[in-house]
Enzyme design. Sequence first.
Site, PDB file in Angstrom:
ATOM      1  N   LEU A 117       0.841  -1.199   0.000  1.00 57.36           N
ATOM      2  CA  LEU A 117       0.000   0.000   0.000  1.00 57.36           C
ATOM      3  C   LEU A 117       0.878   1.253   0.000  1.00 57.36           C
ATOM      4  O   LEU A 117       0.556   2.240   0.640  1.00 57.36           O
ATOM      5  CB  LEU A 117      -0.930   0.001   1.226  1.00 57.36           C
ATOM      6  CG  LEU A 117      -2.108  -0.967   1.170  1.00 57.36           C
ATOM      7  CD1 LEU A 117      -2.954  -0.869   2.428  1.00 57.36           C
ATOM      8  CD2 LEU A 117      -2.990  -0.723  -0.066  1.00 57.36           C
ATOM      9  N   CYS A 174       7.934  -9.388 -13.233  1.00 60.60           N
ATOM     10  CA  CYS A 174       6.765 -10.263 -13.051  1.00 60.60           C
ATOM     11  C   CYS A 174       5.416  -9.565 -13.228  1.00 60.60           C
ATOM     12  O   CYS A 174       4.632  -9.956 -14.096  1.00 60.60           O
ATOM     13  CB  CYS A 174       6.830 -10.921 -11.682  1.00 60.60           C
ATOM     14  SG  CYS A 174       8.171 -12.111 -11.565  1.00 60.60           S
TER      15      CYS A 174
HETATM   16  N1  LIG Z   1      12.361 -12.939 -11.169  1.00 58.99           N
HETATM   17  C1  LIG Z   1      11.450 -13.127 -10.234  1.00 58.99           C
HETATM   18  O1  LIG Z   1      11.389 -12.411  -9.233  1.00 58.99           O
HETATM   19  C2  LIG Z   1      10.451 -14.248 -10.357  1.00 58.99           C
HETATM   20  C3  LIG Z   1       9.668 -14.608  -9.244  1.00 58.99           C
HETATM   21  C4  LIG Z   1       8.773 -15.640  -9.362  1.00 58.99           C
HETATM   22  C5  LIG Z   1       8.626 -16.300 -10.575  1.00 58.99           C
HETATM   23  N2  LIG Z   1       9.378 -15.934 -11.647  1.00 58.99           N
HETATM   24  C6  LIG Z   1       9.210 -16.676 -12.895  1.00 58.99           C
HETATM   25  O2  LIG Z   1      10.301 -17.570 -13.044  1.00 58.99           O
HETATM   26  C7  LIG Z   1      10.655 -17.716 -14.413  1.00 58.99           C
HETATM   27  C8  LIG Z   1      12.124 -17.359 -14.611  1.00 58.99           C
HETATM   28  O3  LIG Z   1      12.298 -15.987 -14.321  1.00 58.99           O
HETATM   29  P1  LIG Z   1      13.736 -15.352 -14.108  1.00 58.99           P
HETATM   30  O4  LIG Z   1      13.527 -13.967 -13.647  1.00 58.99           O
HETATM   31  O5  LIG Z   1      14.562 -16.295 -13.297  1.00 58.99           O
HETATM   32  O6  LIG Z   1      14.280 -15.363 -15.627  1.00 58.99           O
HETATM   33  P2  LIG Z   1      15.749 -15.088 -16.172  1.00 58.99           P
HETATM   34  O7  LIG Z   1      15.590 -14.522 -17.521  1.00 58.99           O
HETATM   35  O8  LIG Z   1      16.543 -14.358 -15.128  1.00 58.99           O
HETATM   36  O9  LIG Z   1      16.393 -16.550 -16.297  1.00 58.99           O
HETATM   37  C9  LIG Z   1      15.983 -17.515 -17.220  1.00 58.99           C
HETATM   38  C10 LIG Z   1      17.227 -18.320 -17.622  1.00 58.99           C
HETATM   39  O10 LIG Z   1      16.823 -19.456 -18.376  1.00 58.99           O
HETATM   40  C11 LIG Z   1      17.829 -19.733 -19.346  1.00 58.99           C
HETATM   41  N3  LIG Z   1      17.281 -20.642 -20.352  1.00 58.99           N
HETATM   42  C12 LIG Z   1      16.314 -20.397 -21.276  1.00 58.99           C
HETATM   43  N4  LIG Z   1      16.070 -21.522 -21.984  1.00 58.99           N
HETATM   44  C13 LIG Z   1      16.872 -22.482 -21.501  1.00 58.99           C
HETATM   45  C14 LIG Z   1      17.067 -23.862 -21.820  1.00 58.99           C
HETATM   46  N5  LIG Z   1      16.353 -24.492 -22.771  1.00 58.99           N
HETATM   47  N6  LIG Z   1      17.998 -24.551 -21.126  1.00 58.99           N
HETATM   48  C15 LIG Z   1      18.722 -23.943 -20.161  1.00 58.99           C
HETATM   49  N7  LIG Z   1      18.569 -22.659 -19.809  1.00 58.99           N
HETATM   50  C16 LIG Z   1      17.648 -21.932 -20.477  1.00 58.99           C
HETATM   51  C17 LIG Z   1      18.205 -18.361 -19.833  1.00 58.99           C
HETATM   52  O11 LIG Z   1      19.471 -18.356 -20.466  1.00 58.99           O
HETATM   53  C18 LIG Z   1      18.190 -17.550 -18.528  1.00 58.99           C
HETATM   54  O12 LIG Z   1      19.477 -17.530 -17.921  1.00 58.99           O
HETATM   55  C19 LIG Z   1       9.689 -16.814 -15.181  1.00 58.99           C
HETATM   56  O13 LIG Z   1       8.603 -17.571 -15.613  1.00 58.99           O
HETATM   57  C20 LIG Z   1       9.248 -15.802 -14.138  1.00 58.99           C
HETATM   58  O14 LIG Z   1       7.987 -15.286 -14.412  1.00 58.99           O
HETATM   59  C21 LIG Z   1      10.286 -14.933 -11.558  1.00 58.99           C
END
Ligand SMILES: NC(=O)c1ccc[n+]([C@@H]2O[C@H](COP(=O)([O-])OP(=O)(O)OC[C@H]3O[C@@H](n4cnc5c(N)ncnc54)[C@H](O)[C@@H]3O)[C@@H](O)[C@H]2O)c1
Length: 434
Positions: A253, A263
Site C-alpha cells: 500500500l 513479473c
Molecule cells: N524474477 C522473479 O522475481 C520471479 C519470481 C517468481 C517467478 N518468476 C518466474 O520464473 C521464471 C524465470 O524468471 P527469471 O527472472 O529467473 O528469468 P531469467 O531470464 O533471469 O532466467 C531464465 C534463464 O533461463 C535460461 N534458459 C532459457 N532456456 C533455456 C534452456 N532451454 N535450457 C537452459 N537454460 C535456459 C536463460 O538463459 C536464462 O538464464 C519466469 O517464468 C518468471 O515469471 C520470476
Amino acid sequence: MHIAMIGSGYVGLVSGACFADFGHVVTCVDKDAGKIAALLRGEMPIFEPGLAEIVANNVRQERLFFTTDLGPAVRNADAVFIAVGTPSRRGDGHADLTYVFEAAKEIAAALDGFTVVVTKSTVPVGTGDDVERILRETSPDSDFAVVSNPEFLREGAAIGDFKRPDRIVIGIEDERAREVMSEVYRPLYLNQPPILFTSRRTAELTKYAANAFLATKITFINEIADLCERTGANVQDVARGIGLDNRIGSKFLHAGPGYGGSCFPKDTLALIKTGQDMGAPIRIVETVAAVNTQRKRAMAGKVLEACGGSVAGKTIALLGLAFKPNTDDMRDAPSIDIVAALEEAGARITAYDPESMAQARPLMEKVTFCRDPYECVEGADALVIVTEWDAFRALDMKRVKAALAAPVVVDLRNIYRPEEMRRLGFTYASVGRS
Ligand SMILES: NC(=O)c1ccc[n+]([C@@H]2O[C@H](COP(=O)([O-])OP(=O)(O)OC[C@H]3O[C@@H](n4cnc5c(N)ncnc54)[C@H](O)[C@@H]3O)[C@@H](O)[C@H]2O)c1
C-alpha cells in the site's frame, strides 16, 4: 535428492542454491555459456543479497554444480525444475512459452527412470498439460510426472523468501509426484510453512491470481494517492488507516510511480489474455494494467510541474533506476518510461543507481551515469527519487541543495517529509501528500 534446475536466472539460481543449502545435490543448467562460465568462476550474474555466499558454500561442499550440458544433469535427477523465462509475447501479451517448450523437449530426450518434471516458471493455466504432451511425444517410453510448483520469491529478498516462504503451492496429477515433492521440500518442514497440494491447473492459476491481486493493491493505492493530491488528504495516513484492518493488510500500500519488474507487468497481461481467451475476462486486472502503464509516463508530468511547466534544456537528476531496491533488475522499471518522457520533453538526464547501471545503460543511451548521488545532482535543475534504495533515505540534503542549480526535489517514493524538505528550502513534490 538429486535436482536439475533448467535455467539459472533469478529464480533458477536462487532456488538451486537454496535447495543445495538444504542438503540436496543440485545441478544448475543454463544455455547461456557466459552465465555458466561466470558462475564457475564464482561470479554472480545477478545482484541478490546473500546469494554469493550460499553459492560459494555449496559449491565448496560439492552439492551445487553448474553446466551448459542438460543431458547428464537430467539423467541423474529425481526432480527436474524448469525455471526458464516466460516473457510477454509481442502483440497480444500472452506468455511466450517458447523457452519452456524447448526445455521440455531437451528434458524429454534425457529422461532416465521415473522423474518428476516441475514447472517453476510462471506459466498460463493448462501449460502443464502441454509440457506433459511434449514429453510424451518426444519420449514415449519414459516414466515421468509433470508438476506445477510456482515460485513466489521477491527479488531483493529472494533467499529469505525461498527458505521461509509464506506457503508452497504444489500442483500434481500423479500421486507418485507427491512423495518426491514432499522429499524435495522436507528440509523446510522445520519452519512448518503451509504446503498446499492442489491440482496442476489450480497451482498454475494461483500464481497469476497472487500477482494480479498484488498489482491491483498497488494500483488501488496509487489512484487513491491521486485523489489525495486533489483533496489535500495524505495517502500514507490513508494507507495506514486501511492497512491496520487485518482484512486489508498493510503491505503493498505504498503509493509510487507504478509497478514494474520482471513479473507484475507480464503476468497481469498474461492473465488478462487467458481470461479473454477463456471467455471469462478479468476486467479489474485489465484496468489495473492500463492504469499502471499510463501512470509510469505520467510521473514525468509531475517533474515538469515541479520545474515550472517545462524541462526543455534542463538537467534532471534521477536517483534509482532498478524497479525496486536491492536488485539490479531493470525489466519494465518505471525509470525507463520516466527517462523517455523527460527526454522527449527536452531534458538531459543524469542518473545513479547502486546496482543497476550496467543493466540500465543499453536501455537509456543518452543518460549520463554518475558515481554517486552527489555527483548526480551536481548542477541539475531537479532531483527525482525513483527507487527507494536505503542509501537515498538519509542524503545530506544541505549538500544536495548546494549542488543543485535549483532546489527542486520530486520524491516518487515518499521517503522524505514534506515539512522538513520545505523547511530546508526545497520545492518538494511527492505522491499523494500535499
Ligand atoms: N524474477 C522473479 O522475481 C520471479 C519470481 C517468481 C517467478 N518468476 C518466474 O520464473 C521464471 C524465470 O524468471 P527469471 O527472472 O529467473 O528469468 P531469467 O531470464 O533471469 O532466467 C531464465 C534463464 O533461463 C535460461 N534458459 C532459457 N532456456 C533455456 C534452456 N532451454 N535450457 C537452459 N537454460 C535456459 C536463460 O538463459 C536464462 O538464464 C519466469 O517464468 C518468471 O515469471 C520470476
